[in-house]
Design a protein around this motif. Structure first.
Motif, short mmCIF file in Angstrom:
data_model
loop_
_atom_site.label_atom_id
_atom_site.label_comp_id
_atom_site.label_asym_id
_atom_site.label_seq_id
_atom_site.Cartn_x
_atom_site.Cartn_y
_atom_site.Cartn_z
N VAL A 1109 36.87 -1.33 -45.29
CA VAL A 1109 36.39 -1.84 -44.01
C VAL A 1109 37.58 -2.32 -43.20
O VAL A 1109 38.59 -2.78 -43.75
CB VAL A 1109 35.35 -2.98 -44.22
N GLU A 1110 37.47 -2.21 -41.87
CA GLU A 1110 38.48 -2.72 -40.97
C GLU A 1110 37.82 -3.07 -39.65
O GLU A 1110 36.77 -2.53 -39.31
CB GLU A 1110 39.60 -1.71 -40.76
N VAL A 1117 33.25 -2.90 -36.34
CA VAL A 1117 33.60 -2.89 -37.76
C VAL A 1117 33.44 -1.45 -38.28
O VAL A 1117 32.39 -0.84 -38.10
CB VAL A 1117 32.73 -3.87 -38.56
N ARG A 1118 34.53 -0.97 -38.91
CA ARG A 1118 34.52 0.40 -39.40
C ARG A 1118 34.51 0.40 -40.93
O ARG A 1118 35.37 -0.17 -41.58
CB ARG A 1118 35.76 1.17 -38.93
N PHE A 1119 33.45 1.03 -41.50
CA PHE A 1119 33.37 1.26 -42.95
C PHE A 1119 33.73 2.73 -43.21
O PHE A 1119 33.21 3.61 -42.52
CB PHE A 1119 31.96 0.98 -43.47
N TRP A 1120 34.56 3.01 -44.25
CA TRP A 1120 34.97 4.40 -44.47
C TRP A 1120 35.41 4.60 -45.93
O TRP A 1120 35.83 3.67 -46.62
CB TRP A 1120 36.07 4.83 -43.53
N TYR A 1147 24.46 1.39 -35.65
CA TYR A 1147 25.32 2.11 -36.58
C TYR A 1147 25.60 3.53 -36.04
O TYR A 1147 24.68 4.23 -35.62
CB TYR A 1147 24.66 2.24 -37.96
N GLU A 1159 32.48 7.93 -42.59
CA GLU A 1159 32.67 6.63 -41.93
C GLU A 1159 31.40 6.20 -41.22
O GLU A 1159 30.55 7.02 -40.85
CB GLU A 1159 33.84 6.69 -40.95
N TYR A 1173 27.16 -3.07 -48.86
CA TYR A 1173 27.14 -1.79 -48.17
C TYR A 1173 27.50 -0.68 -49.19
O TYR A 1173 28.51 -0.81 -49.91
CB TYR A 1173 28.11 -1.76 -47.00
N ARG A 1195 33.44 -13.02 -46.83
CA ARG A 1195 33.39 -12.04 -45.74
C ARG A 1195 34.55 -12.24 -44.79
O ARG A 1195 35.20 -11.27 -44.38
CB ARG A 1195 32.07 -12.18 -44.99
N ILE A 1199 37.57 -9.68 -44.11
CA ILE A 1199 37.80 -9.14 -42.78
C ILE A 1199 39.24 -9.38 -42.35
O ILE A 1199 39.90 -8.50 -41.82
CB ILE A 1199 36.81 -9.77 -41.79
N TRP A 1202 41.60 -6.89 -44.23
CA TRP A 1202 41.65 -5.52 -43.73
C TRP A 1202 42.11 -5.44 -42.28
O TRP A 1202 42.44 -4.37 -41.80
CB TRP A 1202 40.28 -4.86 -43.86
#
Length: 1524
Positions: A1109-1110, A1117-1120, A1147, A1159, A1173, A1195, A1199, A1202
């Protein structure tokens, strides 16, 4: 006025000579004068009454149209008459037959004697009176068609001959003389006869002189253009047979006007004098032409011909040259003297050869070519006995017709090999070629079919070229051309054909027809009489025009009668003699009607008539007029109004298509026109020949594995069939291919070039001039495979066991099994008493399947012979040759009998597998093992060597270390407690080679995790089978295995692979040339396969990075995560707190299947977004998932983490090409202030240089990685935004895996083994990048692990891995292999010290070369005035030569310096008192045949006073070497 034939009176333009008034008046005057001279000798006219009658007929007829036939007969009559006069004979010769022409009709025979000619005897009392004698009109030389030569004298003679021949044509008679009665007194008769001869010869000379003067006078007035004539050979060249190195000359003379041009040919190819300077000499002088060949060679044996051509035509004559090559020992002068005569059967050392055995080797097979290509056929001929003086006759045939050399065909005979070359193949060349080799009355033949396919069409879809163009009927103004239709129509029906013509001597082709013609015969008109033409044909369809056919043979536009005379070739000039009497010439006879008139060919373009000459035709030649009328009318019209026909065959043109006509023929001569023949029946002007119907009953049968025999029945009511075309098609393909391109006759054909195992269907169509029939019905499908035949005989019969009343036999399988598997064997035996064999008896009635059989009820101590026959579905084959004689007695030996059924399989370039069966007789104790022996095939018996040192328990052995391309044989011996038994029969020779296309057994694990062994074969015959074995024992109904075979592939599957399945699995394909392979499954392989099976059964999607996550710039917020690879069917599910979420406003989800990136972007982060997630991936059967938890303070920490620098790829390792280990990781969100720190086991690793984060990759290089580098490595990224870390544990299994890869890279870096000579012996060594202890090193000598001792030891020095062999012996010869084991794989480096290859001489030179073993120092410092003594030891075999150098110059012993060399090894160097002049570089050079070595020592002499002046202390004693 002279009498002319009726048809010439009205058509004087037919021969312009009749319009010449001077010629007519001269001839009339000449005849009157001869009659007056004849009256002076009226009393003796009875003696020449028949000759006078001949002249009367000639006078009555006048000048006829054609004279060659009568001229030929007359010349012969005159020759005989002249001979009778010269011999003084009183007999008159009634000459009734003359020289025949090839196409002369019987109507030209001599007429009987004239009725008014009376016979009278010459009175002896009137001996002194004037006698009646014949006066020759002229003496001229004979020409078939008179020409005009260059000289005036020859023109005079030929003009007179031309006139006389026309006179003779009217009667067709020669000259005959009446008989004269004999007198009772032979002496008086002789005297009278002599006077007659003298008077006659005197009169002839007077008449000849006057005749020449008269004919010369009118010949000057003659226009040369009126006598144009085709060439004719007066003297033909004769054939020659000569010896090598001799010269030969061919001579000929030619007449014709204009003067013919003569060209010489060799095997129908023009002779180029410029291309062979000095070889050929061609001369032409005054009508005499010659070809001289100098220093003839064997290749000059050929057919030569001279071709003469002018505007009126072309004619050729042939002669052969045979050049003999003598191979015996004889004086060369005898050859040129030609005194040697050879008998048809030469003498051998054992007498005359009574029979020759002729065999063919290296034979040509069925050949396939294409138009325009060069094809060659050849056979090596072996003749026994080989007699040098007797050469075979080599003949080639095509479809049973002899082949002669030409520009299309070349033949060669080298003395051993006969070859035939088609320089430019055409479809006409297709057919069955037969080579016949004859030796006297014995001959042998070998045949093979040649197929010639059409050349590629210039226009796609155009038909193939027509073939076999011939000229069927040729006349002076037309030629009927025929051809054969092609087999290939290009996919569209052929619309017709275009015919082209070209005049011989030019290259301009003219199309003869504007519209295509369908009928395969066409009349070409508009030709110029006397000129020669060639023709070609092109086919046309809607796609375009085909390539032209091969050109026809040249044909001259001449009347058939003229052509017949051109072929007759009289051998000597003609001299005519006319007998003049007072009697009036007889009246001619009007010929009767021709008979048997019929229409032999009728098309819509022309009609060809044929008839027979009439029985009543008088005494002269006849001609014909052809008449036609429309059927049902009597309006007869003459077809040939201006030119009468000479031959009884005529083609009628310009008829209306579709109308019916009748035809009739009239004869004519000088007496008038005869009655017409009976008219033909009404003939419709249309293609009389119908297209044939389709053939029937197409029946294919098997022949070979690439051919099928097709038979059919002839179509009903077939007329003038040219042949048949056959086509084939693979069943279901719908594509038809021609099997032949030249129509075949008969109703049977072998179709070659088919694919083995395929099913084909066939169809046939018939061909005649009208066209091609419809295709026949398709045949039934047939699979292409060899027709089965009985097997060949078994061989190598041996006795495996013998007791008092029975014996066990063994034998080898036949070499040819007949296309199907052998069903059994039959054994026969017979008794042998005192060397005389008895009758054969059957040993078994029921066939035995094994190649070993016990024969019962034999007699003890009786000697027997045996033979074996094999059987298959085709029947029982021929029995083997009788075996050796074996005695039936009890074997009491303690050792076992021979093993049997020894065979080789899995043959490769360096290995094979040997299989055998245990002996039938085991001796007095059980068999405990086997020994395998081998040797090279050509080696002697003492070269047998054992492969294994200890006895083998199993009945198979894989033999390695073979040399590629070498042939080996093997045998097996069994052993028990008593010892080693008799060896088995030797195997057939086996060549160590991996044949092209060899395939191996392949292991495979499918997507369901099923483990299988797979084998594929592309060389199978229809009866081939896959035979699977475990440990070389056939597998029979094993519940743990499943075998599935389809076509050329076979699969052996394991239901549940376990320890019970360990072993060697092999597969053999029967009825092939040894196709086989094997695969070994041991414990390690089983573990690997089971792991792979589990992975395939339960696959996972491999991930390059876990879920991360970043936070992006806008607070998103980007999850990949990233997978290694994703297919097009991959999909992803997104889960939050065990609930699936979907793409929407909050999303945004994306799956990049190309990069594997998955992503999800969330618009903003809220408190309700705390939780777990999860990304779930599915790609086919493979699945995987990754989760990330965001809860409470964690959290925020996560955050922030990342948001700063972080790792994209975790820390990992790789081994570089230099065998170093590199730790690397991929980072992101890096800036200049970001620091990287490396740790090992929590201790910081100091790095000299700062990392520049190039490409976002961080690396740490560890050189020469070893056990000391094991541990836990950690890398930390940190800056003001936060930090991240990644850890890598290199311990236990992870460390072992890394070291295995390092060792693998090191092993791959090893150099080839080299040989070094040392003082102690030899050293084998190899260099690696660096050495680590984990790399296990082993050495193997001749496939045996080396046990290290003080004499043979191994070690590592730096990067060098070596094997030291001290004091080497001959037992140390052989192959040495260095084995480097990296933990998974063994890597090998090999060097050969066997002594039979190149390396061992190198080893010998290293071992025995001259060298200095030691004792000499590098530098010697000595005070002036002291004594210097140096010594050393040298060695070499043979003993080396020793020499010394000083400052690179030769140095010898003197009074001050003494050099010694003692005992072949001790060398000393002594100077009693040294001085400064002795300073310098001294070198000792030792040398023998294996090499040279030099050792240097530097001597420095100093003076003490000088050293003190410099303030230095000088040692009083010199540093010397080892004491002597």
């Amino acid at each position: 006025m002279m009498s002319l034939p009726f048809y010439q009176r009205h058509h004087e333009h037919y021969d312009r000579a009749y319009r010449h008034k001077a010629l007519s008046s001269t001839v009339s005057q000449y005849q009157k004068e001869t009659k007056s001279k004849s009256a002076l000798y009226a009393q003796g006219s009875a003696a020449y009454s028949r000759g006078s009658a001949a002249y009367r007929h000639s006078s009555a007829a006048g000048f006829s149209l054609d004279s060659s036939a009568a001229y030929s007969y007359g010349s012969s009559a005159y020759d005989l008459e002249s001979a009778a006069y010269s011999q003084g004979s009183a007999h008159s010769f009634g000459f009734s037959r003359g020289r025949k022409s090839d196409m002369q009709d019987q109507s030209y025979k001599m007429s009987p004697k004239a009725k008014r000619a009376k016979q009278s005897l010459i009175s002896e009392d009137k001996e002194n009176e004037a006698l009646d004698y014949s006066v020759p009109i002229f003496t001229g030389r004979q020409v078939n068609i008179s020409g005009i030569t260059d000289t005036e004298e020859e023109r005079i003679k030929e003009s007179a001959a031309y006139v006389a021949k026309r006179n003779l044509f009217a009667t067709g008679e020669g000259v005959s003389v009446s008989k004269v009665a004999k007198t009772t007194s032979e002496e008086e008769h002789h005297e009278k006869k002599s006077r007659k001869v003298a008077i006659r010869e005197s009169a002839e000379r007077v008449a000849m002189k006057k005749t020449l003067e008269e004919t010369q006078a009118f010949h000057r007035k003659l226009n040369q253009d009126n006598l144009l004539h085709a060439p004719e050979f007066i003297i033909e060249p004769r054939s020659h047979t000569i010896w090598e190195k001799e010269n030969v000359r061919f001579n000929c003379s030619v007449a014709g006007w204009p003067e013919p041009h003569v060209t010489w040919y060799k095997n129908n190819v023009p002779i180029d004098v410029q291309a062979h300077p000095g070889k050929y000499i061609i001369q032409s002088r005054y009508g005499l032409h010659s070809l001289e060949i100098t220093e003839c060679e064997f290749d000059d044996t050929a057919q030569y011909h001279a071709s003469a051509m002018n505007v009126k035509g072309e004619v050729s004559v042939y002669a052969s040259l045979v050049v003999k090559r003598y191979k015996g020992e004889i004086d060369a002068s005898l050859l040129h003297a030609r005194n040697l005569s050879l008998s048809p059967f030469a003498v051998t050392p054992h007498g005359y050869a009574s029979r020759f055995e002729i065999s063919f080797v290296d034979k040509f097979d069925v050949a396939f070519g294409r138009e325009g290509e060069t094809m060659s056929l050849g056979c090596t001929v072996v003749i026994n006995p080989d007699i040098k003086r007797f050469k075979p006759d080599i003949e080639w045939y095509r479809n049973g017709v002899p082949i002669t050399p030409s520009k299309w065909v070349q033949m060669q005979w080298s003395g051993e090999r006969a070859s035939l070359t088609l320089t430019h193949a055409n479809k006409e060349d297709e057919g069955l070629y037969t080579l016949r080799v004859a030796m006297g009355e014995y001959y042998e033949e070998y045949s093979g079919y040649v197929f010639v396919r059409d050349a590629d069409a210039e226009i796609p879809g155009a038909p193939g070229a027509p073939l076999d163009v011939q000229c069927l009927d040729a006349n002076k103004d037309y030629v009927i051309v025929s051809w054969k239709q092609p087999a290939v129509d290009g996919g569209n029906p052929i619309l017709g054909y275009f015919i082209d013509r070209c005049e011989v001597g030019t290259s301009h082709w003219t199309q003869c027809n504007e519209n295509p013609v369908k009928f395969a015969r066409f009349p070409v008109t508009g030709l110029i009489e006397g000129r020669s033409y060639i023709f070609r044909v092109r086919a046309v369809n809607k796609a375009g025009v085909s390539l032209p056919s091969r050109v026809s043979e040249p044909v001259a536009a001449l009347d058939p009668a003229d052509r017949a005379r051109l072929k007759s070739h009289p051998s000597a000039p003609w001299t005519g003699q006319i007998i003049v009497t007072e009697e009036e010439p007889a009246e001619g006879v009007v010929p009767g009607p021709p008979t048997d008139l019929q229409v032999i060919e009728a098309t819509k373009n022309y009609v060809v008539l044929s008839w027979k000459p009439p029985g009543q035709r008088g005494h002269e030649g006849i001609m014909y007029f052809v008449e036609k009328c429309v059927a049902g009318t009597e309006d007869w019209q003459r077809v040939n109004t201006e030119i009468p026909v000479k031959s009884p065959r005529f083609a009628v043109f310009d008829l209306s298509e579709g109308k019916s006509y009748c035809f009739r023929v009239r004869c004519c001569n000088s007496a008038g026109i005869g009655e017409p023949s009976e008219a033909t029946e009404a003939t419709v002007v249309d293609d009389k020949l119908d297209i044939p119907k389709a053939p029937g009953q197409i029946m294919p049968t098997r022949n070979t594995d690439t051919s099928v025999v097709v038979t059919w029945t002839e179509p009903p009511d077939a007329k003038e069939l040219v042949g048949y075309y056959i086509e084939s098609s693979v069943e279901g393909s719908g594509r038809w291919e021609p099997c032949n391109n030249n129509p075949v006759k008969g109703t049977r054909f072998v179709c070659h070039g088919l694919s083995t195992g395929e099913k084909y269907i066939f169809r046939v169509r018939a061909v005649n001039a009208a066209g091609l029939s419809e295709f026949s019905q398709e045949s039934e499908p047939i699979e292409v495979k060899a027709a089965i035949a009985a097997p060949s005989p078994p061989y190598d019969i041996v006795v495996l066991e013998s007791v008092r009343d029975s014996m066990v036999l063994g034998w080898k399988q036949p070499e040819a099994i007949g296309g199907t598997e052998i069903t059994g064997y039959y054994v026969n035996y017979r008794e042998v008493v005192d060397g005389v064999p008895g009758k054969w008896k059957e040993a078994n009635i029921k066939a035995v399947s094994e190649r070993a059989y016990r024969i019962q009820n034999l007699k003890e101590n009786m000697v027997y012979q045996f033979q074996v026959a094999a059987a298959n579905l085709a029947g029982v084959g021929a029995p083997s040759k009788p075996s050796k004689s074996f005695k039936c007695e009890e074997w009491t030996i303690a050792v076992p009998g021979p093993p049997h059924d020894v065979k080789c399989t899995e043959v490769r370039k360096d290995s094979l597998v040997l299989l055998w069966k245990e002996p039938v007789y085991s001796g007095r104790s059980p068999i405990v093992g086997y020994y395998v022996d081998m040797k090279e095939t050509e080696a002697k018996e003492e070269r047998w060597r054992s492969v294994n040192e200890k006895p083998l328990q199993k009945k198979y052995l894989k033999i390695g270390g073979l040399t590629q391309g070498v042939s080996y044989v093997f045998r097996v011996r069994a052993t028990n407690q008593a010892g080693v038994g008799k060896p088995s029969d030797v195997t057939d020779a086996v060549m160590a080679e991996t044949r092209p296309g060899t395939k191996e057994v392949v292991v495979d694990v499918d997507d369901n995790g099923v483990i299988s062994l797979n084998f594929e074969c592309d060389q199978m015959s229809p009866d081939s089978k896959f035979i699977w074995s475990k440990n070389y024992e056939p597998i029979e109904d094993d519940p743990r295995l499943n075998i599935d075979t389809k076509g050329g592939k076979s699969k052996l599957s394991f239901k549940n692979l376990g320890e019970d399945d360990l072993g060697i699995y092999s597969c053999i394909v029967t009825d092939t040339d040894g196709v086989s392979s094997s695969y070994t499954i041991d414990e390690e392989e089983m573990k690997r396969l089971l792991a792979l099976s589990h992975e395939r059964q339960f696959p996972t999607v491999p991930l390059m990075s876990e879920l991360a996550v970043e936070i992006l710039e806008k607070g998103e917020v980007r999850f990949w995560l990233q997978a290694e690879k994703l297919s097009g069917n991959a999909k992803a599910n997104f889960v939050f707190n065990d609930k699936e979420i979907f793409n929407g406003e909050k999303y945004k989800m994306k799956v990049d299947k190309n990069t594997g990136l998955v992503e999800m972007i969330m618009d903003k982060l809220e408190e309700k977004d705390e939780g777990t997630y999860t990304f779930q991936l599915q790609d086919g059967k493979a699945t995987n998932q990754s989760s990330l938890v965001l809860i409470g303070d964690g959290r925020l920490i996560c955050i922030m983490q990342w948001a700063g620098p972080h790792f994209v790829d975790k820390l990992g390792w790789e081994v570089t090409d230099e065998c170093n280990v590199m730790l690397k990781c991929k980072v992101a969100n890096i800036k200049k202030e970001t620091h990287i720190v490396w740790y090992k086991d929590d201790r910081e690793i100091m790095v000299d240089e700062e990392h520049d984060f190039k490409d976002g990759v961080c690396t740490l290089l560890i050189s020469e990685f070893s056990k000391k580098d094991a541990g836990t490595y950690e890398v930390i990224l940190k800056d003001d935004r936060g930090k991240d870390s990644s850890e890598l544990k290199l311990k236990d299994t992870a460390f072992a895996d890394l070291m295995n890869e390092v060792c693998r890279r090191i092993a791959l870096s090893a150099t080839d083994l080299k040989i070094q000579s040392t003082a102690e012996g030899i050293r084998l060594y190899s260099y690696v990048t660096y050495y680590v202890e984990d790399l296990r090193v082993g050495w193997v000598h001749n496939d045996t692990q080396i046990k290290f001792t003080d004499r043979m030891r191994t070690g590592v020095t730096g990067e060098q891995i070596w094997l030291q062999i001290n004091e080497p012996t001959p037992q140390d010869k052989g192959r040495y292999t260095m084995e480097l084991f990296d933990g998974n794989t063994t890597h090998k480096k090999t060097v050969d010290l066997s002594g039979q290859g190149r390396p061992f001489p190198l080893l010998t030179s290293l071992l025995y070369r001259a060298r200095v073993l030691g004792g000499l120092p590098d530098v010697v410092t000595i005070q002036e005035g002291k004594a210097l003594n140096l010594s050393c030891t040298v060695w070499g075999d043979p003993t080396p030569e020793v020499s010394w150098l000083k400052n690179e110059k030769s140095f010898v012993s003197d009074a001050n310096c003494i050099l010694k060399f003692e005992s072949g090894k001790n060398v000393s160097f002594s100077i009693s008192t040294v001085s400064t002049q002795d300073s310098g570089k001294y070198s000792i050079v030792v040398k023998n045949k294996y090499g040279t070595e030099t050792s240097d020592v530097t001597v420095s002499v100093y003076i003490p006073e000088e050293e003190r002046e410099q303030g230095k202390k000088t040692p009083e004693k010199a540093a010397l070497g080892k004491p002597h």
